[in-house]
Scaffold this motif. Structure first.
Motif, PDB file in Angstrom:
ATOM      1  N   SER A  41       0.663  -1.394  -0.090  1.00  0.00           N
ATOM      2  CA  SER A  41      -0.001   0.050  -0.038  1.00  0.00           C
ATOM      3  C   SER A  41       0.801   1.263  -0.061  1.00  0.00           C
ATOM      4  O   SER A  41       1.887   1.464   0.589  1.00  0.00           O
ATOM      5  N   LYS A  69      -0.075   3.663   1.524  1.00  0.00           N
ATOM      6  CA  LYS A  69      -0.466   4.171   2.701  1.00  0.00           C
ATOM      7  C   LYS A  69       0.499   3.964   3.855  1.00  0.00           C
ATOM      8  O   LYS A  69       0.520   2.790   4.103  1.00  0.00           O
ATOM      9  N   ALA A  70       1.208   4.936   4.797  1.00  0.00           N
ATOM     10  CA  ALA A  70       2.046   4.192   5.648  1.00  0.00           C
ATOM     11  C   ALA A  70       1.460   4.527   6.984  1.00  0.00           C
ATOM     12  O   ALA A  70       2.434   4.222   8.061  1.00  0.00           O
ATOM     13  N   GLU A  71       0.316   5.080   7.309  1.00  0.00           N
ATOM     14  CA  GLU A  71      -0.363   5.410   8.517  1.00  0.00           C
ATOM     15  C   GLU A  71      -0.505   3.900   9.415  1.00  0.00           C
ATOM     16  O   GLU A  71      -0.730   2.914   8.552  1.00  0.00           O
ATOM     17  N   ASP A  72      -0.147   3.958  10.818  1.00  0.00           N
ATOM     18  CA  ASP A  72      -0.533   2.874  11.490  1.00  0.00           C
ATOM     19  C   ASP A  72      -2.006   2.204  11.307  1.00  0.00           C
ATOM     20  O   ASP A  72      -1.934   1.161  11.294  1.00  0.00           O
ATOM     21  N   ASP A 108      -3.755   2.253   8.849  1.00  0.00           N
ATOM     22  CA  ASP A 108      -3.760   1.587   7.556  1.00  0.00           C
ATOM     23  C   ASP A 108      -3.133  -0.044   7.633  1.00  0.00           C
ATOM     24  O   ASP A 108      -3.695  -0.846   7.103  1.00  0.00           O
ATOM     25  N   LYS A 109      -1.985   0.109   8.331  1.00  0.00           N
ATOM     26  CA  LYS A 109      -1.515  -1.458   8.480  1.00  0.00           C
ATOM     27  C   LYS A 109      -2.261  -2.255   9.355  1.00  0.00           C
ATOM     28  O   LYS A 109      -2.366  -3.235   8.980  1.00  0.00           O
ATOM     29  N   TYR A 130       3.005  -6.383   5.950  1.00  0.00           N
ATOM     30  CA  TYR A 130       2.411  -5.261   5.198  1.00  0.00           C
ATOM     31  C   TYR A 130       3.748  -4.300   4.697  1.00  0.00           C
ATOM     32  O   TYR A 130       4.538  -4.450   5.633  1.00  0.00           O
ATOM     33  N   THR A 186       5.007  -0.664   2.816  1.00  0.00           N
ATOM     34  CA  THR A 186       4.589   0.442   2.209  1.00  0.00           C
ATOM     35  C   THR A 186       5.423   0.663   0.984  1.00  0.00           C
ATOM     36  O   THR A 186       6.571   0.483   0.579  1.00  0.00           O
ATOM     37  N   LYS A 187       4.635   1.234   0.061  1.00  0.00           N
ATOM     38  CA  LYS A 187       5.131   1.790  -1.534  1.00  0.00           C
ATOM     39  C   LYS A 187       5.616   3.016  -1.148  1.00  0.00           C
ATOM     40  O   LYS A 187       5.048   3.837  -0.159  1.00  0.00           O
ATOM     41  N   PHE A 223       8.733   0.695  -2.071  1.00  0.00           N
ATOM     42  CA  PHE A 223       9.590  -0.180  -1.347  1.00  0.00           C
ATOM     43  C   PHE A 223      10.924  -0.734  -1.827  1.00  0.00           C
ATOM     44  O   PHE A 223      11.017  -0.747  -2.978  1.00  0.00           O
ATOM     45  N   SER A 250      10.733  -4.176  14.630  1.00  0.00           N
ATOM     46  CA  SER A 250      10.232  -2.853  14.193  1.00  0.00           C
ATOM     47  C   SER A 250       9.829  -1.946  15.401  1.00  0.00           C
ATOM     48  O   SER A 250       9.527  -2.201  16.437  1.00  0.00           O
TER      49      SER A 250
END
Length: 231
Positions: free
Chosen positions: A80, A82-85, A87-88, A99, A101-102, A104, A193
């Protein structure tokens, strides 16, 4: 026979780029450019892993993931922009195993693909079948490492490879508290992470599946410390 990976992305350039990297690593690739086509490919071919874009017209990635999880445990790596938590979390709660993030790093994509496939299919069920040491039982809950399967009162509980890894790790040492960091590093087999939401979301999904029919709570949160398995 090489593992077959399904790439689902309406951006043909990105799908083609991912295909090049996967083919160079020895994987076979099948592509789909919308959600309906992806489900059709899954029904017709033995797919070992799905790389699934979230933002697609029509049937988006979240809905495709929900439909796959209705009856399959094939590993899903969600992509995705979208990088917001949040969204994950949505992606993981829908049933994705991981998951990314693009944009990548292709090397990170390949590392995650290898890790997901290794966790899902690294065990040889036939070689381990019948080895009692591989089976743990707790009041109707049976965890079979050899076949990577879980049953509750004889009924199968369909877990993803990540969920099984977490459950097996916790159940192997009942009562011991494992931090989110320890769980991530042992199950994902990569450095932890800074965000803990990935472990939290998978624990939540695992609890739902285990407690849905039995009503018994197996995995407990020790606030500020981590998680433990209790009979």
């Amino acid at each position: 026979m090489n593992d077959t990976i399904l790439i689902v992305d309406d951006d043909r350039a990105i799908a083609g780029l991912i295909e090049i990297y996967l083919v160079n690593e020895g994987y076979e690739v099948v592509k789909a450019f919308d959600g309906a086509e992806a489900l059709e490919r899954l029904a017709r071919k033995d797919i070992r892993l799905v790389i699934l874009d979230v933002m697609m017209p029509g049937l988006d990635g979240l809905e495709v993931c929900r439909q796959i999880r209705a009856d399959q445990t094939v590993p899903i790596l969600m992509l995705s922009a979208k990088a917001e938590d949040m969204d994950k979390i949505m992606g993981l709660m829908t049933g994705a195993d991981d998951y990314l993030t693009k944009p990548f790093n292709p090397l990170e994509l390949l590392a995650r693909v290898r890790s997901l496939i290794r966790r899902a299919y690294g065990l040889n069920p036939k070689a381990n079948r019948g080895r009692g040491a591989d089976i743990m039982t707790f009041d109707g809950l049976e965890i079979d490492k050899g076949t990577h399967s879980v049953t509750m009162d004889g009924k199968p509980v369909h877990l993803t490879s990540i969920e099984f890894g977490i459950l097996h790790m916790l159940a192997s040492q009942p009562g011991r508290v494992f931090s989110a960091e320890a769980i991530y590093e042992r199950v994902w087999n990569e450095p932890y992470s800074p965000t803990f939401t990935t472990v939290m979301v998978h624990i939540s999904k695992l609890r739902d599946k285990l407690e849905k029919d039995s009503g018994q709570k197996w995995i407990h949160t020790v606030w500020g410390v981590g998680y433990k398995f209790d009979r």
